[in-house]
Each structure stands twice: as structure tokens, then as C-alpha cells.
Write a protein that holds these residues in place. Structure first.
Motif: not given
Length: 119
Positions: A97-108
Motif C-alpha cells: 500500500a502507498g500513502k500520498s503526501i499529506g494523506s491520512m490513509k493509504y490511497d493505493y
């Protein structure tokens, strides 16, 4: 968007080692943290390990400490999970899983790779 593809799962015996990989493609520059999760049949998904993409700072779930190692190869856009001293309880589908910069959750999320440990 970011695409994640896991590989390297399989059937091993208790005590064996296995390394699984996750290749990221697309807008990988937007990723801040990469992680491995796992989910066994009938159990909730649990976090295995995380690593920050730029600094390589790592975190491990309690049951993985000392046995698993997460690493990344920035040039190859790849995250690895080295698993040693595997136990039957480690049997699960392992997800990248990957989390975007500034995100609070795993986006991918990847599609998952099955790891089965026989006793």
C-alpha cells in the motif's frame, strides 16, 4: 494515480525465509510512505511494516519485529519485505500500500500476493 504490483509469494515451510516485492508505477513522486499489510482468512487486516519513501524510516507490527525487514530501492521504485523464520501463523495475503503526501490513509493498494507457510 499510482499502480502497485506485488510478487514473490508462495508456499514455504516453517522456518524458511521469503522475500516479496512491490513495484510502484505512475505518479510515484506523490508517495510519502509505503507499507505492507496482511490478511489471513477470517481475520482482520493488520499492518506488517511501513517505510517512508525518502528517509527510509521504518515501523514494524509487534509480531514481526526481529523477523521481518522492510526496505526500498528508490531507483527501482520497489519496496521489499524480507521475511525470516516464517511460522504457519504468517500465512496470509500480503498487500502493498502507498500513502500520498499529506494523506491520512493509504490511497493505493496492490492486488496482494499469497504467502502460505506449512508446518
Amino acid at each position: 494515480q499510482v499502480q502497485l504490483v506485488e510478487s514473490g509469494g508462495g508456499l514455504v515451510q516453517a522456518g524458511d525465509s521469503l522475500r516479496i516485492s512491490c513495484v510502484a508505477s505512475g505518479r510515484t513522486f506523490s508517495i510519502n510512505t509505503m507499507a505492507w499489510f496482511r490478511q489471513a482468512p477470517g481475520k482482520e487486516r493488520e499492518i506488517v511494516a511501513t517505510i517512508t519513501w525518502s528517509g527510509g524510516v521504518t515501523y514494524y507490527g509487534d509480531s514481526m519485529k526481529g523477523r521481518f525487514t522492510i526496505s526500498r530501492d528508490i531507483a527501482k521504485n520497489t519496496v521489499y519485505l524480507q521475511m525470516n523464520s516464517l511460522k504457519p501463523d504468517d500465512t496470509a495475503v500480503y498487500y502493498c500500500a502507498g500513502k500520498s503526501i499529506g494523506s491520512m490513509k493509504y490511497d493505493y493498494w496492490g492486488q496482494g500476493t499469497q504467502v502460505t507457510v506449512s508446518s
